[in-house]
Design a protein around this motif. Structure first.
Motif, PDB file in Angstrom:
ATOM      1  N   ASP A  42      37.751  38.998 -65.118  1.00  0.00           N
ATOM      2  CA  ASP A  42      37.221  37.944 -64.249  1.00  0.00           C
ATOM      3  C   ASP A  42      35.815  38.240 -63.733  1.00  0.00           C
ATOM      4  OD1 ASP A  42      39.480  36.384 -64.532  1.00  0.00           O
ATOM      5  OD2 ASP A  42      40.460  37.192 -62.752  1.00  0.00           O
ATOM      6  N   GLU A  43      35.426  39.499 -63.662  1.00  0.00           N
ATOM      7  CA  GLU A  43      34.125  39.865 -63.117  1.00  0.00           C
ATOM      8  C   GLU A  43      32.954  39.348 -63.965  1.00  0.00           C
ATOM      9  OE1 GLU A  43      36.696  42.157 -63.339  1.00  0.00           O
ATOM     10  OE2 GLU A  43      37.117  42.059 -61.205  1.00  0.00           O
ATOM     11  N   VAL A  44      33.232  38.989 -65.234  1.00  0.00           N
ATOM     12  CA  VAL A  44      32.142  38.480 -66.086  1.00  0.00           C
ATOM     13  C   VAL A  44      31.809  37.031 -65.763  1.00  0.00           C
ATOM     14  CG1 VAL A  44      32.642  40.090 -67.958  1.00  0.00           C
ATOM     15  CG2 VAL A  44      33.654  37.805 -67.996  1.00  0.00           C
ATOM     16  N   CYS A  45      32.673  36.364 -65.034  1.00  0.00           N
ATOM     17  CA  CYS A  45      32.433  34.973 -64.648  1.00  0.00           C
ATOM     18  C   CYS A  45      31.858  34.942 -63.229  1.00  0.00           C
ATOM     19  CB  CYS A  45      33.732  34.162 -64.695  1.00  0.00           C
ATOM     20  SG  CYS A  45      34.391  33.945 -66.339  1.00  0.00           S
ATOM     21  N   PHE A  46      30.584  34.676 -63.144  1.00  0.00           N
ATOM     22  CA  PHE A  46      29.958  34.513 -61.840  1.00  0.00           C
ATOM     23  C   PHE A  46      28.997  33.349 -61.949  1.00  0.00           C
ATOM     24  CE2 PHE A  46      27.817  37.818 -64.238  1.00  0.00           C
ATOM     25  CZ  PHE A  46      26.492  37.414 -64.219  1.00  0.00           C
ATOM     26  N   GLY A  47      28.538  32.857 -60.836  1.00  0.00           N
ATOM     27  CA  GLY A  47      27.721  31.658 -60.817  1.00  0.00           C
ATOM     28  C   GLY A  47      26.574  31.676 -61.810  1.00  0.00           C
ATOM     29  N   GLY A  48      26.571  30.732 -62.731  1.00  0.00           N
ATOM     30  CA  GLY A  48      25.484  30.571 -63.687  1.00  0.00           C
ATOM     31  C   GLY A  48      25.540  31.473 -64.904  1.00  0.00           C
ATOM     32  N   SER A  49      26.584  32.292 -65.050  1.00  0.00           N
ATOM     33  CA  SER A  49      26.640  33.209 -66.195  1.00  0.00           C
ATOM     34  C   SER A  49      27.014  32.500 -67.487  1.00  0.00           C
ATOM     35  CB  SER A  49      27.636  34.340 -65.924  1.00  0.00           C
ATOM     36  OG  SER A  49      28.963  33.845 -65.898  1.00  0.00           O
ATOM     37  N   GLY A  50      27.652  31.349 -67.376  1.00  0.00           N
ATOM     38  CA  GLY A  50      28.090  30.628 -68.570  1.00  0.00           C
ATOM     39  C   GLY A  50      29.330  31.273 -69.168  1.00  0.00           C
ATOM     40  N   ASP A  51      29.718  30.801 -70.356  1.00  0.00           N
ATOM     41  CA  ASP A  51      30.936  31.291 -70.999  1.00  0.00           C
ATOM     42  C   ASP A  51      30.678  32.451 -71.958  1.00  0.00           C
ATOM     43  OD1 ASP A  51      32.514  29.418 -69.694  1.00  0.00           O
ATOM     44  OD2 ASP A  51      32.267  27.923 -71.277  1.00  0.00           O
ATOM     45  N   GLY A  52      29.434  32.790 -72.222  1.00  0.00           N
ATOM     46  CA  GLY A  52      29.097  33.841 -73.188  1.00  0.00           C
ATOM     47  C   GLY A  52      29.736  35.194 -72.894  1.00  0.00           C
ATOM     48  N   PRO A  53      29.566  35.743 -71.690  1.00  0.00           N
ATOM     49  CA  PRO A  53      30.178  37.031 -71.388  1.00  0.00           C
ATOM     50  C   PRO A  53      31.710  36.990 -71.448  1.00  0.00           C
ATOM     51  CG  PRO A  53      28.463  36.536 -69.795  1.00  0.00           C
ATOM     52  CD  PRO A  53      28.677  35.292 -70.617  1.00  0.00           C
ATOM     53  N   CYS A  54      32.296  35.898 -71.005  1.00  0.00           N
ATOM     54  CA  CYS A  54      33.750  35.741 -71.057  1.00  0.00           C
ATOM     55  C   CYS A  54      34.220  35.698 -72.505  1.00  0.00           C
ATOM     56  CB  CYS A  54      34.176  34.482 -70.304  1.00  0.00           C
ATOM     57  SG  CYS A  54      35.941  34.148 -70.342  1.00  0.00           S
ATOM     58  N   ASP A  55      33.494  34.979 -73.334  1.00  0.00           N
ATOM     59  CA  ASP A  55      33.826  34.876 -74.751  1.00  0.00           C
ATOM     60  C   ASP A  55      33.800  36.259 -75.415  1.00  0.00           C
ATOM     61  OD1 ASP A  55      34.359  33.254 -77.123  1.00  0.00           O
ATOM     62  OD2 ASP A  55      32.331  33.799 -77.736  1.00  0.00           O
ATOM     63  N   ALA A  56      32.767  37.031 -75.140  1.00  0.00           N
ATOM     64  CA  ALA A  56      32.652  38.381 -75.713  1.00  0.00           C
ATOM     65  C   ALA A  56      33.787  39.278 -75.219  1.00  0.00           C
ATOM     66  CB  ALA A  56      31.299  38.975 -75.355  1.00  0.00           C
ATOM     67  N   THR A  57      34.123  39.180 -73.941  1.00  0.00           N
ATOM     68  CA  THR A  57      35.209  39.985 -73.374  1.00  0.00           C
ATOM     69  C   THR A  57      36.539  39.665 -74.041  1.00  0.00           C
ATOM     70  OG1 THR A  57      34.071  40.073 -71.245  1.00  0.00           O
ATOM     71  CG2 THR A  57      36.416  40.565 -71.240  1.00  0.00           C
ATOM     72  N   CYS A  58      36.803  38.387 -74.285  1.00  0.00           N
ATOM     73  CA  CYS A  58      38.058  37.984 -74.930  1.00  0.00           C
ATOM     74  C   CYS A  58      38.134  38.513 -76.357  1.00  0.00           C
ATOM     75  CB  CYS A  58      38.200  36.467 -74.929  1.00  0.00           C
ATOM     76  SG  CYS A  58      38.519  35.776 -73.300  1.00  0.00           S
ATOM     77  N   LYS A  59      37.024  38.438 -77.088  1.00  0.00           N
ATOM     78  CA  LYS A  59      37.001  38.939 -78.469  1.00  0.00           C
ATOM     79  C   LYS A  59      37.289  40.442 -78.513  1.00  0.00           C
ATOM     80  CE  LYS A  59      33.917  35.508 -80.635  1.00  0.00           C
ATOM     81  NZ  LYS A  59      34.636  34.409 -80.159  1.00  0.00           N
ATOM     82  N   ILE A  60      36.743  41.188 -77.545  1.00  0.00           N
ATOM     83  CA  ILE A  60      36.953  42.637 -77.504  1.00  0.00           C
ATOM     84  C   ILE A  60      38.370  42.963 -77.025  1.00  0.00           C
ATOM     85  CG2 ILE A  60      36.253  44.753 -76.315  1.00  0.00           C
ATOM     86  CD1 ILE A  60      33.377  43.546 -76.308  1.00  0.00           C
ATOM     87  N   THR A  61      38.820  42.283 -75.980  1.00  0.00           N
ATOM     88  CA  THR A  61      40.132  42.571 -75.397  1.00  0.00           C
ATOM     89  C   THR A  61      41.259  42.312 -76.389  1.00  0.00           C
ATOM     90  OG1 THR A  61      39.303  41.989 -73.201  1.00  0.00           O
ATOM     91  CG2 THR A  61      41.698  42.030 -73.492  1.00  0.00           C
ATOM     92  N   PHE A  62      41.188  41.196 -77.111  1.00  0.00           N
ATOM     93  CA  PHE A  62      42.276  40.814 -78.004  1.00  0.00           C
ATOM     94  C   PHE A  62      41.991  41.130 -79.475  1.00  0.00           C
ATOM     95  CE2 PHE A  62      42.920  38.224 -74.222  1.00  0.00           C
ATOM     96  CZ  PHE A  62      44.254  38.500 -73.967  1.00  0.00           C
ATOM     97  N   SER A  63      40.860  41.776 -79.759  1.00  0.00           N
ATOM     98  CA  SER A  63      40.488  42.209 -81.123  1.00  0.00           C
ATOM     99  C   SER A  63      40.656  41.098 -82.148  1.00  0.00           C
ATOM    100  CB  SER A  63      41.325  43.421 -81.541  1.00  0.00           C
ATOM    101  OG  SER A  63      41.134  44.476 -80.647  1.00  0.00           O
ATOM    102  N   CYS A  64      40.073  39.950 -81.839  1.00  0.00           N
ATOM    103  CA  CYS A  64      40.196  38.795 -82.724  1.00  0.00           C
ATOM    104  C   CYS A  64      38.891  38.016 -82.673  1.00  0.00           C
ATOM    105  CB  CYS A  64      41.366  37.927 -82.267  1.00  0.00           C
ATOM    106  SG  CYS A  64      41.640  36.482 -83.280  1.00  0.00           S
TER     107      CYS A  64
END
Length: 86
Positions: A42-64
Protein backbone atom coordinates in the motif's frame (compact mmCIF):
# COMPACT_ATOMS: atom_id res chain seq x y z
CA UNK A 1 -29.12 -44.87 -44.06
CA UNK A 2 -25.95 -43.03 -45.12
CA UNK A 3 -27.94 -39.84 -45.72
CA UNK A 4 -29.41 -39.96 -42.20
CA UNK A 5 -25.93 -40.48 -40.74
CA UNK A 6 -24.58 -37.62 -42.85
CA UNK A 7 -27.36 -35.26 -41.75
CA UNK A 8 -26.90 -36.21 -38.10
CA UNK A 9 -23.17 -35.65 -38.33
CA UNK A 10 -23.70 -32.27 -40.03
CA UNK A 11 -26.21 -31.17 -37.38
CA UNK A 12 -23.91 -32.29 -34.55
CA UNK A 13 -20.98 -30.38 -36.05
CA UNK A 14 -23.14 -27.28 -36.48
CA UNK A 15 -24.34 -27.43 -32.87
CA UNK A 16 -20.76 -27.84 -31.59
CA UNK A 17 -19.66 -24.82 -33.63
CA UNK A 18 -22.51 -22.69 -32.25
CA UNK A 19 -21.67 -23.79 -28.70
CA UNK A 20 -17.98 -22.99 -29.24
CA UNK A 21 -18.69 -19.53 -30.65
CA UNK A 22 -21.31 -18.60 -28.05
CA UNK A 23 -19.01 -19.50 -25.14
CA UNK A 24 -16.51 -16.86 -26.26
CA UNK A 25 -18.97 -14.02 -26.81
CA UNK A 26 -18.66 -12.24 -23.44
CA UNK A 27 -14.96 -11.56 -24.09
CA UNK A 28 -15.64 -10.43 -27.65
CA UNK A 29 -18.27 -7.95 -26.48
CA UNK A 30 -15.63 -6.07 -24.50
CA UNK A 31 -16.85 -6.81 -21.01
CA UNK A 32 -14.23 -6.09 -18.37
CA UNK A 33 -13.12 -9.45 -17.07
CA UNK A 34 -10.59 -9.31 -14.24
CA UNK A 35 -10.02 -11.35 -11.09
CA UNK A 36 -8.73 -9.87 -7.85
CA UNK A 37 -5.66 -11.86 -6.76
CA UNK A 38 -4.45 -9.94 -3.73
CA UNK A 39 -3.10 -6.77 -2.20
CA UNK A 40 0.17 -5.18 -3.17
CA UNK A 41 2.26 -2.89 -0.99
CA UNK A 42 0.00 0.00 0.00
CA UNK A 43 2.90 2.40 0.58
CA UNK A 44 3.45 2.71 -3.19
CA UNK A 45 0.06 4.39 -3.55
CA UNK A 46 0.29 8.00 -2.49
CA UNK A 47 -1.18 11.19 -3.87
CA UNK A 48 -0.28 11.65 -7.53
CA UNK A 49 1.90 8.53 -7.86
CA UNK A 50 -0.42 6.91 -10.38
CA UNK A 51 -0.76 3.16 -10.90
CA UNK A 52 2.80 2.55 -12.18
CA UNK A 53 4.48 1.72 -8.85
CA UNK A 54 1.52 -0.44 -7.80
CA UNK A 55 1.62 -2.28 -11.11
CA UNK A 56 5.35 -3.02 -10.71
CA UNK A 57 4.83 -4.19 -7.11
CA UNK A 58 2.09 -6.61 -8.17
CA UNK A 59 4.24 -8.07 -10.96
CA UNK A 60 7.11 -8.66 -8.50
CA UNK A 61 4.95 -9.91 -5.61
CA UNK A 62 3.00 -12.46 -7.67
CA UNK A 63 5.79 -13.26 -10.21
CA UNK A 64 3.48 -12.86 -13.17
CA UNK A 65 3.77 -10.51 -16.15
CA UNK A 66 0.06 -10.50 -17.06
CA UNK A 67 -0.98 -9.23 -13.64
CA UNK A 68 -1.61 -5.52 -13.19
CA UNK A 69 -2.01 -3.25 -10.20
CA UNK A 70 -4.34 -0.34 -9.54
CA UNK A 71 -4.38 2.14 -6.69
CA UNK A 72 -7.93 2.24 -5.36
CA UNK A 73 -9.48 4.27 -2.59
CA UNK A 74 -11.03 2.25 0.21
CA UNK A 75 -12.07 3.58 3.62
CA UNK A 76 -10.42 6.92 2.86
CA UNK A 77 -6.99 5.39 2.14
CA UNK A 78 -5.30 4.30 -1.08
CA UNK A 79 -4.67 0.57 -1.45
CA UNK A 80 -2.65 -1.25 -4.10
CA UNK A 81 -4.87 -4.01 -5.49
CA UNK A 82 -3.63 -6.65 -7.93
CA UNK A 83 -5.73 -8.12 -10.73
CA UNK A 84 -5.26 -10.70 -13.48
CA UNK A 85 -7.25 -10.71 -16.74
CA UNK A 86 -9.35 -13.77 -17.53
Amino acid sequence: MAKIFSNTLYLSALMMFILFVSSGLPKVNGQDCTYFVGEGIDEVCFGGSGDGPCDATCKITFSCTTIFGKCESKDGALHCRCYIPC
